[in-house]
Design an enzyme around this catalytic site. Structure first.
Site, PDB file in Angstrom:
ATOM      1  N   TRP A 153      -2.498   3.565  -5.872  1.00  0.00           N
ATOM      2  CA  TRP A 153      -3.729   4.319  -6.187  1.00  0.00           C
ATOM      3  C   TRP A 153      -3.648   5.106  -7.489  1.00  0.00           C
ATOM      4  O   TRP A 153      -4.509   5.946  -7.762  1.00  0.00           O
ATOM      5  CB  TRP A 153      -4.120   5.254  -5.048  1.00  0.00           C
ATOM      6  CG  TRP A 153      -3.975   4.679  -3.682  1.00  0.00           C
ATOM      7  CD1 TRP A 153      -4.192   3.382  -3.302  1.00  0.00           C
ATOM      8  CD2 TRP A 153      -3.579   5.361  -2.493  1.00  0.00           C
ATOM      9  NE1 TRP A 153      -3.950   3.219  -1.946  1.00  0.00           N
ATOM     10  CE2 TRP A 153      -3.566   4.424  -1.434  1.00  0.00           C
ATOM     11  CE3 TRP A 153      -3.234   6.681  -2.227  1.00  0.00           C
ATOM     12  CZ2 TRP A 153      -3.217   4.768  -0.127  1.00  0.00           C
ATOM     13  CZ3 TRP A 153      -2.888   7.019  -0.927  1.00  0.00           C
ATOM     14  CH2 TRP A 153      -2.887   6.080   0.099  1.00  0.00           C
ATOM     15  N   GLY A 154      -2.617   4.895  -8.286  1.00  0.00           N
ATOM     16  CA  GLY A 154      -2.505   5.587  -9.558  1.00  0.00           C
ATOM     17  C   GLY A 154      -2.014   7.016  -9.465  1.00  0.00           C
ATOM     18  O   GLY A 154      -1.999   7.737 -10.475  1.00  0.00           O
ATOM     19  N   ASP A 169       0.819  -1.214   0.000  1.00  0.00           N
ATOM     20  CA  ASP A 169       0.000   0.000   0.000  1.00  0.00           C
ATOM     21  C   ASP A 169       0.855   1.268   0.000  1.00  0.00           C
ATOM     22  O   ASP A 169       2.082   1.212  -0.059  1.00  0.00           O
ATOM     23  CB  ASP A 169      -0.939  -0.052   1.210  1.00  0.00           C
ATOM     24  CG  ASP A 169      -2.334   0.451   0.894  1.00  0.00           C
ATOM     25  OD1 ASP A 169      -2.483   1.266  -0.031  1.00  0.00           O
ATOM     26  OD2 ASP A 169      -3.284   0.031   1.591  1.00  0.00           O
ATOM     27  N   ASP A 202      -9.653   3.788  -3.802  1.00  0.00           N
ATOM     28  CA  ASP A 202     -10.407   2.605  -3.393  1.00  0.00           C
ATOM     29  C   ASP A 202     -11.784   2.528  -4.034  1.00  0.00           C
ATOM     30  O   ASP A 202     -12.461   3.539  -4.237  1.00  0.00           O
ATOM     31  CB  ASP A 202     -10.586   2.597  -1.867  1.00  0.00           C
ATOM     32  CG  ASP A 202      -9.299   2.281  -1.140  1.00  0.00           C
ATOM     33  OD1 ASP A 202      -8.297   1.955  -1.805  1.00  0.00           O
ATOM     34  OD2 ASP A 202      -9.291   2.349   0.106  1.00  0.00           O
ATOM     35  N   ASN A 261       0.951   8.317  -9.059  1.00  0.00           N
ATOM     36  CA  ASN A 261       2.212   8.625  -9.727  1.00  0.00           C
ATOM     37  C   ASN A 261       2.337   7.917 -11.076  1.00  0.00           C
ATOM     38  O   ASN A 261       3.437   7.546 -11.493  1.00  0.00           O
ATOM     39  CB  ASN A 261       3.385   8.241  -8.813  1.00  0.00           C
ATOM     40  CG  ASN A 261       3.445   9.097  -7.569  1.00  0.00           C
ATOM     41  OD1 ASN A 261       3.928  10.219  -7.582  1.00  0.00           O
ATOM     42  ND2 ASN A 261       2.931   8.558  -6.457  1.00  0.00           N
TER      43      ASN A 261
END
Length: 404
Positions: free
Chosen positions: A185-186, A151, A206, A188
């Site tokens: 989570w996209g 994560d 999420d 970067n």
């Protein structure tokens, strides 16, 4: 015990300093991973008992036979680090230890996954991996871990590429092949660099158990199925065998209607997404199991050509999705996003699509006839010599396989 820990720590130092061409493990996740993860349904309420019972249920329900193989503990299994810095599992919730639990999962013919985070603390406030990557990788290898979800909480001033590459190198140095799931989570643009680092990468924040909405949590937002789906535009060129876009785990069985669940599952399969169930396998009803275990729809996701599908057209709230398959076959999925039924008609004589990514052409003119199979009805429904007409219920799908 002290001597054992000393040599483990020494091993960490030696592995970290070894001059080698580190890389991710090859030959893994050649099709999108399939399994189960604890977070969507249970969050931090995880335990040894839950994981064992879930492994039992995956086998007993036929989910394993349908292709699901990973049992993944998400956050909150860990509570501290010992005097040498090695991660410690919660002794109350996991009294037998993680290795014994992994052994139990393996004995069921399944694979075992675990969770950590690139920051100082996990999203649940537990000790994370920053500065302990090589130690943790050695622990995971020793325990028999097959899959790591990593994560991105509490990562102030961390460089994403550097952090995830460090963990990749640590896993490779530890020597046990582990599927590496980047949960960044996209933020970067992992689609541009993660192919060389991991086997799958999150493309969004999420997911939320809602078909078409956004949940505002103040400092962050969770997204419904349709919102997650829309965020995948333009990403398909980065996916393929061993490196997949991950639009997050499935919410099938967590409260959506049967129609919505069927649509959710179908589109994830069309997008060649990892199929990670997030419901309670021990108590799911027959409808949920029917969706999750539809082998014909799963086969679209697991097709060995490894090409992510795409949205081809939109008309009257109905989206036409296409996915090229091996042996010249195609999947065509019509998604009704509206809250009312829609009548759809496909004139195959004028249907011709070129997919430049896969270099495949779908041409259903009279000279090239395809048979049609409805993947949810599980029966053949004619061929492309005649126009196809159907009514799609609200928030539902019609999925066809075109074959010769």
């Amino acid at each position: 015990m002290k001597n054992t820990r000393f040599f483990l720590l020494l091993g960490c130092v030696l592995l970290a300093s070894t001059v080698m061409q580190a890389q991710k493990f090859q030959g893994l996740a050649l099709t999108p991973p399939m399994g189960w993860n604890s977070w969507n349904k249970f969050a931090c309420n995880v335990s040894e008992e839950l994981i064992r019972e879930t492994a039992d249920a995956m086998v007993a329900t036929g989910m394993k036979d349908a292709g699901y193989e990973y049992i993944v503990i998400d956050d909150c299994w860990q509570v501290s680090r010992d005097s040498l810095g090695f991660i410690v599992a919660d002794p109350k919730r996991f009294p037998s230890g993680i290795k014994a639990l992994a052994d139990y999962v393996h004995a069921k013919g399944l694979k075992f996954g675990i969770y950590s985070c690139a920051g100082n603390k996990t999203c649940g406030g537990r000790p994370a991996g920053r500065g302990h990557e090589y130690q943790d990788a050695l622990s995971y290898a020793k325990w028999g871990v097959d899959y790591l979800k990593y994560d991105w909480c509490d990562t102030e001033n961390l460089n994403a590429i550097g952090a995830y590459t460090t963990m990749r190198d640590a896993l490779f140095a530890a020597g046990r092949p582990i599927v590496f799931s980047l949960c960044e989570w996209g933020n970067n643009k992992p689609e541009l660099w993660a192919k060389e680092v991991g086997h799958l990468w999150r493309t969004t924040g999420d997911i939320y158990n809602c078909f078409d909405c956004v949940q505002n949590n103040g400092t962050w937002k969770a997204f419904g199925v349709m919102q997650i789906m829309d965020k995948q535009d333009g990403l398909r060129k980065n996916a393929g065998p061993g490196h997949w876009n991950d639009p997050d785990m499935l919410e099938v069985g967590n409260g959506m209607s049967l129609n919505e669940s069927r649509a959710h599952f179908s589109i994830w399969c069309m997008m060649a997404a990892p199929l990670i169930a997030g419901n309670d396998l021990r108590s799911m009803n027959a409808e949920t199991l029917t969706v999750l275990s539809n082998k014909e729809v799963i086969a679209i996701d697991q097709d060995s050509l490894g090409v992510q599908g795409f949205r081809h057209a939109v008309k009257d709230s109905v989206e036409t999705w296409l996915k090229p398959l091996k042996n010249g076959e195609w999947a065509v999925c019509l998604l009704n996003r509206s809250t009312t039924p829609r009548v759809v008609a496909l004139d195959w004589k004028t249907f011709s699509v070129i997919d430049s990514l896969s270099n495949r052409t779908l041409n259903t003119s009279a000279k090239e006839v395809y048979k049609l199979r409805d993947l949810w009805l599980k029966k053949n429904v004619g061929d492309t010599r005649k126009p196809f007409k159907a009514t799609i219920p609200a928030r539902d799908v019609l999925c066809l396989k075109l074959f010769k």
